[in-house]
Write an enzyme that holds these catalytic residues in place. Sequence first.
Site, short mmCIF file in Angstrom:
data_model
loop_
_atom_site.label_atom_id
_atom_site.label_comp_id
_atom_site.label_asym_id
_atom_site.label_seq_id
_atom_site.Cartn_x
_atom_site.Cartn_y
_atom_site.Cartn_z
N ASP A 14 81.51 28.30 73.05
CA ASP A 14 81.95 28.40 74.44
C ASP A 14 80.97 27.63 75.33
O ASP A 14 80.09 26.93 74.83
CB ASP A 14 82.08 29.87 74.86
CG ASP A 14 80.77 30.64 74.77
OD1 ASP A 14 79.69 30.01 74.69
OD2 ASP A 14 80.82 31.89 74.80
N LEU A 15 81.11 27.79 76.62
CA LEU A 15 80.24 27.06 77.56
C LEU A 15 78.77 27.42 77.42
O LEU A 15 77.90 26.62 77.78
CB LEU A 15 80.70 27.29 79.00
CG LEU A 15 82.04 26.65 79.37
CD1 LEU A 15 82.45 27.07 80.77
CD2 LEU A 15 81.95 25.14 79.27
#
Length: 128
Positions: A14-15
């Site tokens: 994810d980020l």
Amino acid sequence: MHEFALRVYYEDTDLAGIVYYANYLRFIERARTEWVRDQGVDQTRLKEDEGLVFAVRRVEADYIAPARFDDELIVRTKVEQMTGARIVLSQDVKRGADLLFSAQVTLVALTRDGQPTRLPANIRRIVH
């Protein structure tokens, strides 16, 4: 116990740069597929010849520590219980000695029509 090795790719994160939580379910699914194959079960033939497929009935998951991009992971799969109608597996995702994710997965057999059915005796004999 069955072991399946994998590497974390950028697309798995994810980020924050950690493995997105739902991807652990993908990792353990891949490991189950390889576990069944290593037991000598051809799932395509099982579906074509006997009209039988395996389906996940229940998953209980614990997220313990994050995996990150480029980590080398091992998924360990172990049969915990088998009855005439279901298989309960424990599946752990580890990075080295560190446990990152742990799940208990209940599998059932379904007919072509999606109806629950008993596990065939030959499958119960070879899956261990």
